[in-house]
Scaffold this active site. Structure first.
Site, short mmCIF file in Angstrom:
data_model
loop_
_atom_site.label_atom_id
_atom_site.label_comp_id
_atom_site.label_asym_id
_atom_site.label_seq_id
_atom_site.Cartn_x
_atom_site.Cartn_y
_atom_site.Cartn_z
N GLY A 1 52.97 -74.33 0.42
CA GLY A 1 53.42 -73.02 -0.05
C GLY A 1 52.34 -72.12 -0.59
N THR A 2 51.08 -72.38 -0.26
CA THR A 2 50.00 -71.59 -0.84
C THR A 2 49.53 -70.44 0.03
OG1 THR A 2 48.30 -73.08 0.05
CG2 THR A 2 49.15 -73.57 -2.15
N THR B 1 56.91 -77.05 0.71
CA THR B 1 55.63 -77.73 0.90
C THR B 1 54.72 -76.82 1.72
OG1 THR B 1 56.30 -78.90 2.93
CG2 THR B 1 56.75 -79.98 0.82
N GLY C 1 50.31 -68.07 4.04
CA GLY C 1 51.08 -67.85 5.26
C GLY C 1 52.58 -67.89 5.09
N ILE C 2 53.25 -68.59 6.00
CA ILE C 2 54.71 -68.66 6.02
C ILE C 2 55.24 -69.30 4.74
CG2 ILE C 2 56.67 -69.76 7.16
CD1 ILE C 2 55.12 -69.39 9.82
N GLY C 3 54.59 -70.37 4.28
CA GLY C 3 55.06 -71.06 3.08
C GLY C 3 55.05 -70.17 1.86
N SER D 1 57.71 -75.29 16.10
CA SER D 1 56.76 -74.42 16.79
C SER D 1 57.21 -74.20 18.22
CB SER D 1 55.36 -75.04 16.79
OG SER D 1 54.48 -74.31 17.63
N TYR E 1 49.38 -81.51 18.90
CA TYR E 1 50.16 -80.67 18.00
C TYR E 1 51.56 -80.43 18.58
CZ TYR E 1 51.69 -76.46 15.51
OH TYR E 1 52.41 -75.55 14.78
#
Length: 249
Positions: free
Chosen positions: A14-15, A12, A17-19, A137, A150
């Protein structure tokens, strides 16, 4: 043979950065990858970047109907889920005095409620011995100014992993948390109002890291792969820090 050959993986957020880096790594290791994202143009681009037959499913994890659509699509494929990387999330700066109900509800709606139902609704499709990885995080265990909401959401994520690892042990499903430090992603840049201030933010973050720099998305992807693969077969309920020593030294 890759480490995930024959496996089905869901990422999820996934477009970018990390994903995105993780989805690409999963595909390179032989997995059939399903990725989600809220914006179709970015999702289409990500699917092309991932290659290897990746499937993009547009949706917002804070919307339960979108999660239902994700898992209905997977169910029609006739295959279960071997790896679930519940990565989608985000946040904005706001002090205790500045935070609004909208800020609170949006942040918890994505990072806590959305993540919770991402995993809950996946349960019927998770194969025995599956790996569930949650994105945490370093902020969860520090008192970063103006990041309280956050940080609280990520503390909840850590707590979920402990409980779920215990609840799902009968199915041999492992649940772990990947905890990145400052990673050079578009999401971090987006915390600042302009390019100049984004540069200053990154400099300040890098200065807090013992290794003297921000991390790269592909470095996190390598650690997520470890948690996704049989290399971590005796690891569950754990939190893997990949933070350049930021919370360790």
């Amino acid at each position: 043979m890759g480490q995930l050959t024959g496996k089905v993986a869901v990422v999820t957020g996934g477009t970018t950065g990390i994903g995105l880096a993780t989805a690409k790594r999963f595909a390179a290791e032989g997995a059939q990858v399903y990725v989600t994202g809220r914006r179709k143009p970015e999702l289409d681009t990500a699917v092309q970047d991932i290659g290897s037959g990746a499937v993009g499913i547009q949706g917002d994890i804070s919307q339960l109907a979108d999660l239902d659509r994700l898992y209905e699509t997977l169910s029609r494929s006739g295959r279960g889920i071997d790896v679930l990387f519940a990565n989608a999330g985000g946040g904005e700066f706001a002090t205790l005095q500045e935070a609004t109900p909208e800020h609170f509800d949006t942040t918890f709606g994505i990072n806590v409620r959305g993540l919770f139902f991402t995993v809950q609704k996946a349960l019927p499709l998770l194969n025995e011995g599956a790996s569930v990885i949650l994105t945490g995080s370093t902020a969860a265990s520090t008192g970063e100014e103006a990041f309280g909401v956050y940080s609280a959401t990520k503390a909840a994520v850590r707590s979920f992993a402990r409980t779920w690892a215990n609840e799902l042990r009968g199915r041999r499903i492992r649940v772990n948390v990947i905890t990145p430090g400052p990673i050079d992603t578009p999401g971090v840049s987006g915390l600042a109002p302009d390019t100049e201030q984004a540069g200053q933010l990154k400099e300040n973050l890098a200065a807090q890291v013992p290794l003297g720099r921000m991390g790269r998305p592909d470095e996190i992807a390598s650690s997520v792969l470890f948690l996704a693969s049989d290399q971590s077969s005796f690891t569950t309920g754990a939190e893997l820090y990949v933070d350049g020593g930021m919370n360790q030294v």
